[in-house]
Design a protein around this motif. Structure first.
Motif: not given
Lengths: 414, 528
Positions: A194-201, A247-252
């Motif tokens: 699992l991963g997460g992301r914080l974005n500043i625009y 943002g968030m992501g996963l890989k399985a």
């Protein structure tokens, strides 16, 4: 050979090399953007500043081959007129410059400059009026209306949990179906990253044409030609705000490959305050009744400048889901579905990649959203250095394509 | 750098035919522009013109002038002499007692003796502007009338009806027996009715110391005589007399164009004379129409100038009218010369030989207004050229912006006109374009086609009604635009009229006009 010519020669050779490499083909990872991709990363890396970028041009009607129409002074053929008036001509452009990307194991910090534009070059009815003249009483077109462009920067801090997680809570679930039990059993054993992301625009530039009307008519009631154009854009007095998105992501891991899911740009928006706006209006009107009292040939233009308070553009969420099947260490195929707010390679796509000699990857992807696109990607993948080049043709190949994109990147790993 | 990128792009798209000069191509486009949707309602147009009027839906050329002749002094025939007699006994009643005696009569006072005169038949009342009244006394008595200077003989004229003293005069010298004496009274500004009485009074020297035989029936004769009288106001018989002649001219305000060919009025034109006069009058009227080239007198069919016989007792706005029709005069020919000026002379005569009494003042006048109504029923076969200061009217257009690019952009063009024409008049146009100005009418009538381009709009034929449309097409050749390549262009127009005078001018011309253009659109044109 003077200096300029020598530079030109070198640049041409460089591009030829790119093309050659393109034709040889190779592979990089399909889901590079997924935050979960760095979960098991054990090295540091950074992008060479300003050398990782991409740009795409696409239109919906004209092929590259049609550029020959636009030879100055060349007499257009009837078939070419028909082509130009078959549909609206819309030009889309997007570009991304990865100014900075630095990764340390399962952390990553990046800064990108992203721009996209959607421009209506030639509305169908407008084009008919220009190329064929008028054969009906009135025309009302909105050529250019809705065209817009935005540039923003995106600073992303990505973190992925370095260990896989398992859905053990499913282990004890039993169903009547043996097959289902096997599947649930497999899922419960499946490692998931699992991963997460914080974005500043940060909003850099914005321009939009909310109103672009053209009217022309000639009947025995009147002959007239009017236009209205309203547009606004950011200037030095515009207040540009920061905004946050996640943002968030996963890989399985699956038996023969990997499943990927990536959501990004959630809650992302671009905010502008105090945009400069301009309104222009031109009126030509002839009532044709020259003898009536008060007859006047009206012809005037109005131009007005003002400012508008706020404009908030909500970016559509990035959604990417797919599966990479490993046929061997060198051969992989992918099936994915992707939607983004500011890229073209959306929709469903199938891709294949093969690593030549382990370090020259080649990827070929065919996708379709509104039209087919064909992406080839190649480069060099060494243990501490990656160089990637990509080209994409939209709605056709080579001279028959309606759009083209280039992508390149250089990454150093240590 | 631009070329490099372009070259790269060629390589990328693998042998695309990249233009050597990227830009706007060239193509032909046809545009149809509606340019006219106009109606010329003849009646409405007439309402905007001061000299064209509408009478019962027919159009008339209308022009008028008016003038007045002031009566000024009124000639009145001298009235007949009036007489009165006073006897000696009326003068001195004491003498009745010594009638037929021979005595010396002492001086005595004559008490006022009134004598009514017979009414004057020639007038009822006159206010004199000039003239004399002669008052004559014949002394046929044996005494002296008057006792000058202390007590002279005095004569008065008194209004019989009101008793108002009109005037009083004293005889400066005594009137000896069997002699007479006259008094002349200036009548200026004196008003005298036709019924008056005379009053005699004063003194008498008697027999002036001499012995006389008294005869009380001896008489004093009084006569009243008007001489050389003129009135400023009169209720009287007015003998025929000329008054001031009126003359002048009227400029016709219509800006006539130059006409080449036949253009004649052929309708029911008429000249209407409205007049007012306090008393019967007659007047010969002489009218002369003229323009720069010709002139014509208005005459009746017998070749004479019209004489107006006018009844009296009318005054504006209750004017009375005398009409002269086209069929009894040369009125249509008179107006067909399209006069720029109409001169007039009026010779009025007032009064008559009748026994009628008329009231008239010196400030009265004979007023005449002459209105010309020329029905626009035209017999025409002519060309008409608008003029300005007696030369052809042309316009100059700046065509400096019309260059070779625009000229070459023009492929073909023309005008399509749908029209209905219920005016009874067929109309066509020629629009002439030239690089040099048109200075003579001949240059427009017979243009040199090597230098002048002509846009010919053929005769718009008459149609049954406004829903019956006919059409004409006018082709615009490429060469027709050639004069516009000059910095400026001169434009002249001539109008062709044809009509057989079947009916008066009326109705509507409706024109729907469309311009058809085929243009070559090029980058040069767009840059323009």
């Amino acid at each position: 050979m003077n200096t300029n010519n020598f530079k030109t020669f070198k640049f041409t050779i460089f591009i030829l090399m790119i093309l050659l490499i393109n034709s040889l083909c190779a592979f990089f990872h399909f889901f590079e953007e997924n935050p979960a991709m760095i979960a098991d990363r054990n090295h540091k890396e950074f992008y060479f500043p300003l050398l990782s970028n991409q740009i795409n041009f696409n239109n919906n009607l004209l092929q590259f081959d049609d550029i020959r129409i636009f030879q100055k002074g060349r007499v257009m053929k009837e078939s070419e007129k028909e082509k130009l008036t078959k549909d609206d001509v819309n030009l889309e452009i997007n570009a991304k410059l990865d100014a900075l990307s630095f990764g340390y194991k399962n952390w990553n910090l990046s800064y990108s400059l992203i721009g996209f534009a959607d421009i209506e070059l030639l509305e169908k009815e407008y084009a008919k009026l220009i190329f064929y003249g008028n054969d009906q009483d009135s025309y009302k077109t909105t050529n250019g209306e809705g065209s817009g462009a935005a540039i923003f920067s995106k600073t992303s801090l990505t973190y992925a949990y370095h260990k896989p997680i398992f859905m053990k809570f499913l282990e004890d679930k039993k169903f009547d179906s043996e097959k289902l039990d096997k599947v649930i059993g497999f899922i419960s054993e499946m490692p998931i990253y699992l991963g997460g992301r914080l974005n500043i625009y940060y909003s850099n530039f914005y321009a939009y044409v909310p109103l672009s009307e053209q009217e022309f008519g000639s009947s025995y009631l009147e002959t007239y030609g009017n236009y209205k154009l309203r547009y606004y854009f950011s200037d030095k007095d515009t207040n540009k705000d920061f905004s946050l998105g996640i943002g968030m992501g996963l890989k399985a891991k699956l038996p023969q490959g990997w499943f990927y899911l990536h959501l990004d740009d959630l809650f992302a928006s671009l905010s502008y305050n105090n945009l400069k706006a301009e309104y222009q209006e031109g009126v030509f009107q002839d009532s044709l009744t020259h003898l009536e009292e008060g007859y006047e040939l009206e012809s005037e233009t109005v131009s007005e400048e003002y400012r508008i308070n706020a404009k908030n553009i909500r970016l559509s969420p990035y959604f990417d889901i797919g599966y990479v099947h490993d046929f061997s260490k060198l051969l992989k195929v992918v099936a994915r579905y992707k939607t983004t707010a500011y890229e073209f390679q959306d929709g469903f796509s199938l891709g294949i990649n093969y690593d030549f000699f382990d370090y020259i990857p080649f990827q070929f992807t065919v996708g379709r959203e509104e039209n087919f696109y064909f992406e080839t990607k190649t480069g060099i993948k060494l243990s501490n250095f990656e160089y990637m080049l990509s080209s994409t043709f939209y709605s056709g190949m080579f001279r028959y394509a309606k759009g083209i994109g280039f992508k390149m990147g250089i990454k150093y790993k240590f | 750098m631009k070329n490099i990128l372009l070259t790269l792009f060629v390589m990328i798209v693998l042998s695309c035919s990249i233009p050597s000069d990227l830009g706007i191509p060239t193509w032909n486009t046809k545009y149809n522009l509606k340019i006219i949707n106009d109606s010329w309602d003849i009646v409405q147009l007439a309402e905007e013109d001061t000299t064209i009027i509408v009478i019962e839906e027919d159009l008339f050329f209308h022009e008028f002038f008016n003038d007045r002749s002031i009566v000024d002094e009124i000639d009145i025939d001298d009235p007949a002499e009036k007489e009165a007699i006073i006897t000696l006994g009326e003068m001195n009643s004491d003498l009745e007692a010594v009638n037929d005696s021979t005595i010396i009569v002492s001086p005595f006072d004559i008490e006022p003796i009134e004598k009514e005169l017979d009414p004057f038949e020639e007038f009822i009342e006159i206010t004199f502007s000039s003239g004399l009244l002669r008052f004559v006394i014949h002394n046929e008595t044996s005494i002296v009338l008057g006792d000058s200077p202390e007590n002279p003989l005095v004569a008065q004229i008194i209004n019989y009806d009101t008793g108002e003293l009109l005037f009083e005069e004293s005889y400066p010298e005594d009137i000896m027996p069997n002699s007479f004496s006259s008094l002349l009274v200036n009548l200026s500004d004196i008003t005298i009715p036709n019924t008056i009485k005379v009053v005699i009074m004063g003194g008498s020297k008697g027999s002036n110391g001499e012995t006389i035989i008294i005869d009380t029936s001896e008489e004093m004769h009084i006569s009243v005589q008007f001489e050389d009288i003129k009135a400023s106001h009169a209720i009287a018989r007015i003998p025929e007399q000329e008054i001031d002649i009126s003359s002048g001219y009227k400029d016709v305000s219509t800006p006539y164009p130059a006409i080449f060919g036949t253009l004649e009025l052929a309708g029911n034109s008429r000249m209407v004379i409205s007049y007012s006069t306090p008393i019967p009058a007659s007047a010969e009227i002489i009218l002369l129409a003229s323009n720069d080239e010709e002139e014509m007198y208005f005459v009746l069919n017998n070749g004479e100038y019209p004489v107006l016989e006018m009844l009296g007792n009318s005054a504006p706005p209750d004017s009375m009218i005398i009409e002269f029709q086209a069929n009894e005069s040369n009125l249509n020919e008179f107006l067909s010369i399209l006069p720029t000026k109409i001169e007039y002379s009026l010779y009025p005569i007032i009064g008559d030989d009748s026994d009628e009494y008329y009231e008239i003042s010196s400030t009265d006048s004979v007023f005449i207004q002459v209105d010309f109504f020329a029905e626009l029923n035209i017999n025409a076969d002519c060309w008409i050229i608008p003029i300005s200061d007696n030369v052809p009217k042309t316009t100059s257009e700046n065509t400096i912006d019309f260059n070779d690019d625009l000229y070459n952009a023009f492929v073909s063009g023309g005008f399509h006109l749908d029209y209905s024409n219920t005016t009874g008049l067929r109309v066509g146009f020629d629009i002439l374009l030239s690089e040099t100005d048109f200075t003579t009418f001949e240059e427009i009538l017979y243009p040199d086609t090597t230098n002048v381009k002509i846009l010919h709009i053929p005769l718009l034929e008459t149609t049954i009604d406004t829903t019956d449309f006919k059409s004409v097409d006018i082709i615009l050749e490429h060469l027709d635009l050639q004069p516009m390549l000059a910095d400026s262009i001169f434009i002249a127009t001539k109008l062709q009229l044809k009509s057989e005078a079947d009916e008066p001018l009326s109705g509507i011309v409706k024109v729907l006009g469309e311009m058809n253009l085929e243009l070559t659109i090029s980058s040069d044109l767009i840059e323009q």
